[in-house]
Design a protein around this motif. Sequence first.
Motif, PDB file in Angstrom:
ATOM      1  N   SER A  81       0.819  -1.217   0.000  1.00 30.45           N
ATOM      2  CA  SER A  81       0.000   0.000   0.000  1.00 30.45           C
ATOM      3  C   SER A  81       0.853   1.268   0.000  1.00 30.45           C
ATOM      4  N   LEU A  82       2.055   1.202   0.575  1.00 29.68           N
ATOM      5  CA  LEU A  82       2.925   2.371   0.619  1.00 29.68           C
ATOM      6  C   LEU A  82       3.322   2.806  -0.792  1.00 29.68           C
ATOM      7  N   VAL A  83       3.712   1.860  -1.628  1.00 29.32           N
ATOM      8  CA  VAL A  83       4.110   2.181  -3.011  1.00 29.32           C
ATOM      9  C   VAL A  83       2.910   2.725  -3.777  1.00 29.32           C
ATOM     10  N   ILE A  88       0.187   7.527  -6.224  1.00 31.03           N
ATOM     11  CA  ILE A  88      -0.956   8.437  -6.299  1.00 31.03           C
ATOM     12  C   ILE A  88      -0.542   9.860  -5.922  1.00 31.03           C
ATOM     13  N   VAL A  89       0.210   9.992  -4.844  1.00 32.09           N
ATOM     14  CA  VAL A  89       0.653  11.315  -4.392  1.00 32.09           C
ATOM     15  C   VAL A  89       1.573  11.955  -5.436  1.00 32.09           C
ATOM     16  N   ILE A  93       0.710  15.503  -7.231  1.00 35.44           N
ATOM     17  CA  ILE A  93       1.585  16.673  -7.098  1.00 35.44           C
ATOM     18  C   ILE A  93       2.101  17.110  -8.463  1.00 35.44           C
ATOM     19  N   CYS A  94       2.552  16.164  -9.264  1.00 38.46           N
ATOM     20  CA  CYS A  94       3.073  16.501 -10.596  1.00 38.46           C
ATOM     21  C   CYS A  94       1.984  17.100 -11.479  1.00 38.46           C
ATOM     22  N   GLY A 126       3.106  14.847 -14.930  1.00 38.97           N
ATOM     23  CA  GLY A 126       1.807  15.409 -14.601  1.00 38.97           C
ATOM     24  C   GLY A 126       1.051  15.900 -15.822  1.00 38.97           C
ATOM     25  N   PHE A 127       1.139  15.148 -16.908  1.00 44.10           N
ATOM     26  CA  PHE A 127       0.532  15.565 -18.174  1.00 44.10           C
ATOM     27  C   PHE A 127      -0.977  15.760 -18.069  1.00 44.10           C
TER      28      PHE A 127
END
Length: 179
Positions: A81-83, A88-89, A93-94, A126-127
């Motif tokens: 779940s960490l990866v 997602i984060v 952000i991007c 972040g396209f």
Amino acid sequence: MSENSGNSDNTEAPGTPTPPGTPPGPQPEPIRFFGTTWVDHDGGYALRRAGVAIGALAAAVAACFVLRFAFQGLEIAEVGSLVGMLVIVMFAICSAVAFRKTWEGFGSRPKDPAREDALRGLKSIGFIGSLLAYFFRSLIEAPGEKLRRTEYESARAQFEKRRSTRTGNPAARKRPKRR
């Protein structure tokens, strides 16, 4: 080639012949997908804006589906779940940074082109944010139209000012008195 590159006043070199039918002076800078139709809002400008808006939104939705499939691949691989949360984060952000930088690029030229080049990778990740910026901006105007219009009108005003000060017979001007 970047859509923001090029000569800002778009004037030709002195002595360069202009193509027939082209007015003298600075020429408008074309905008991606619009060419120079933004100047007079002709040549299918409204249809192009609608097409850019629909295309950008459709591409953003398709990109979200692709990212969802990639995330499902991470779940199948059981990476933890960490990866998954980091992915997602990272994309959030991007996408936010890409949206902001793309939106700012519609209103002004970059002050530091080297910094913009350094952010190119982040904007690529972040396209979705860039696509959404194109969508929202095309609802208002052609993306970058306000910037190009301001630059074009100031270049035209400078050209007309220079042109009007050069009219007349230079031999008829008063010469300053010598002491």
